[in-house]
Design a protein around this motif. Structure first.
Motif, PDB file in Angstrom:
ATOM      1  N   THR A 137       0.832  -1.204   0.000  1.00  0.00           N
ATOM      2  CA  THR A 137       0.000   0.000   0.000  1.00  0.00           C
ATOM      3  C   THR A 137       0.867   1.253   0.000  1.00  0.00           C
ATOM      4  N   LEU A 190      -6.011   3.398  -9.476  1.00  0.00           N
ATOM      5  CA  LEU A 190      -7.002   2.500  -8.872  1.00  0.00           C
ATOM      6  C   LEU A 190      -6.455   1.075  -8.807  1.00  0.00           C
ATOM      7  N   PHE A 191      -5.761   0.663  -9.868  1.00  0.00           N
ATOM      8  CA  PHE A 191      -5.152  -0.668  -9.882  1.00  0.00           C
ATOM      9  C   PHE A 191      -3.983  -0.744  -8.908  1.00  0.00           C
ATOM     10  N   PHE A 194      -3.619   0.976  -6.059  1.00  0.00           N
ATOM     11  CA  PHE A 194      -4.134   0.907  -4.691  1.00  0.00           C
ATOM     12  C   PHE A 194      -4.815  -0.424  -4.415  1.00  0.00           C
ATOM     13  N   ALA A 195      -5.602  -0.895  -5.378  1.00  0.00           N
ATOM     14  CA  ALA A 195      -6.265  -2.190  -5.190  1.00  0.00           C
ATOM     15  C   ALA A 195      -5.240  -3.300  -5.037  1.00  0.00           C
ATOM     16  N   GLY A 196      -4.168  -3.244  -5.839  1.00  0.00           N
ATOM     17  CA  GLY A 196      -3.108  -4.240  -5.729  1.00  0.00           C
ATOM     18  C   GLY A 196      -2.393  -4.172  -4.400  1.00  0.00           C
ATOM     19  N   LEU A 231      -3.587  -3.504  -1.603  1.00  0.00           N
ATOM     20  CA  LEU A 231      -4.418  -4.070  -0.549  1.00  0.00           C
ATOM     21  C   LEU A 231      -4.668  -5.564  -0.738  1.00  0.00           C
ATOM     22  N   ALA A 232      -4.293  -6.109  -1.918  1.00  0.00           N
ATOM     23  CA  ALA A 232      -4.608  -7.496  -2.256  1.00  0.00           C
ATOM     24  C   ALA A 232      -3.503  -8.452  -1.821  1.00  0.00           C
ATOM     25  N   ARG A 247      -2.135  -9.175  -6.372  1.00  0.00           N
ATOM     26  CA  ARG A 247      -1.371  -7.921  -6.464  1.00  0.00           C
ATOM     27  C   ARG A 247      -0.558  -7.893  -7.753  1.00  0.00           C
ATOM     28  N   LEU A 278      -3.032  -7.124 -10.609  1.00  0.00           N
ATOM     29  CA  LEU A 278      -3.530  -5.747 -10.606  1.00  0.00           C
ATOM     30  C   LEU A 278      -2.432  -4.749 -10.953  1.00  0.00           C
TER      31      LEU A 278
END
Length: 399
Positions: free
Chosen positions: A114, A158-159, A161-163, A165-166, A171, A174
């Motif tokens: 993150t 967006l990808f 941040f999503a990655g 958190l994944a 990750r 993303l």
């Protein structure tokens, strides 16, 4: 109304003046580049510690991200007057962010995902917003280009941040999508429905400046290789064989410098400045063309770390891929740049790649022998090209 008129000349002063269109990098730009020495050292150390399949994919994503951050900043400073205080402050702020980004690199696919995503996106979007501020009301073409770029970067974030958190495998997926989005942007002129795209939009680039900046980044990568090699050698300099391997590793770095700088690099700026579509040529030569060169140098540093720390060991596949793969990537990138800039068919480079790939099919070679063979191939390529270029120069002079 008076207030608006007073602001615009001040912002216009942030743009590079006509008498600054030469290729010389400024001191703030060189200072900014120093951050990437640390980032590249972090990358090579991370790869040397874990060189499995997953680690290679992770390293590829990180190299692509670091390179894209740097090259996008270089495109912007190509247009700005870096002697202005506010532009310098922008570079210093990105330097600080770059150091934090480099610190997060070893754990980017672990606990610092993150953090890495947030810092990377903040630098990319923040720099683009600064460009919008500078060009608004001063240069409509560049303003439209950077407005569309901002949309693409917000989308890619967006990808990121999503990655961040994944979990690990998601990750990777993303962040790969984020990289694909960012690298595809220039190819479609950052197309955004509803935002005007002018067919004749031009950034007013200085090919000489971009060529020098990329050349300096290559030097940074080569310098990082020297630093890494020297550090590893100092820890294992306990035999004459280690000295031989160190000499070959050092020679490989010098030969890569020679292969890159001896002929084609000086023609790169001329190619861009003389092109009918300079942005398109610049993207091919700099955004994408230099990437294999940079990745190859970083991978070479990892291979040299292996050969110095375990000289007598029989090479595993992953160690062979590092020692051989680095020069292969570098030569492949050099082929692309030289063909695009000088229409030069580098037969020596193709032969060198073929020989290096052939070494992959010789199992059981000790690491020191692989390092010696790799350096020997680079020496052959450098001498071959030197003789061809000099012979061609003599022929042209005689004609």
């Amino acid at each position: 109304m008076k207030k608006t008129k007073a602001k615009e000349p001040a912002k216009a002063g942030l743009l590079k003046r006509e008498d600054q269109e030469g290729g010389k990098a400024t001191f703030p730009e060189l200072f900014f580049d120093l951050v990437f020495v640390f980032a590249l050292i972090q990358l090579s150390h991370t790869l040397a510690e874990d060189f499995g399949t997953t680690a290679l994919v992770e390293a590829a994503i990180l190299i692509l991200a670091v390179w894209w951050l740097w090259i996008n900043t270089t495109w912007l400073t190509n247009l700005l007057n870096t002697e202005k205080e506010v532009v310098r402050l922008l570079l210093f702020a990105m330097m600080f962010g770059g150091i934090l980004l480099a610190i997060a690199i070893p754990e980017a696919f672990a606990e610092q995902g993150t953090v890495f995503a947030a810092i990377y996106s903040a630098i990319q979007i923040g720099r683009t917003c600064f460009a919008l501020y500078v060009f608004k009301g001063v240069d409509d073409e560049n303003y439209r280009i950077f407005a569309r770029m901002a949309v693409w970067l917000v989308f890619s974030s967006l990808f990121w941040f999503a990655g961040g958190l994944a979990e690990l495998h998601l990750r990777i997926v993303l962040w790969t999508l984020a990289i694909v989005v960012e690298y595809a942007g220039p190819l479609v002129k950052y197309y955004v429905p509803g935002l005007q795209t002018g067919g004749e939009e031009k950034l007013g680039l200085s090919g000489e400046h971009l060529a020098e900046r990329c050349a300096l980044f290559v030097i940074i990568c080569l310098g990082e290789t020297i630093l890494t090699t020297g550090r590893t050698a100092s820890e294992h300099m306990n035999s004459s064989l280690t000295f031989v391997v160190f000499f070959c590793a050092f020679s490989s770095t010098v030969l890569m410098w020679w292969i890159y700088f001896d002929y084609a690099q000086q023609r790169v700026s001329e190619k861009v400045d003389g092109a009918a579509e300079p942005e398109k040529i610049a993207q091919s030569l700099f955004n994408y063309g230099h990437l294999p060169i940079v990745a190859g140098i970083i991978l070479t540093a990892v291979g040299e770390d292996f050969s110095l720390s375990h000289s007598h060991d029989e090479a595993t596949l992953r160690q062979t891929l590092a020692i051989i793969g680095g020069p292969v990537l570098f030569l492949a990138g050099a082929i692309g740049v030289k063909m695009a800039s000088a229409h030069m068919r580098s037969v020596s480079h193709f032969v060198g790649i073929a020989i290096l790939v052939g070494l992959l099919f010789l199992p059981g070679l000790p690491l020191y022998l692989l390092q010696i063979a790799s350096a020997a191939v680079l020496l052959m390529v450098a001498i071959w090209e030197y003789l061809v270029v000099r012979r061609r120069s003599v022929t042209v002079s005689a004609a």
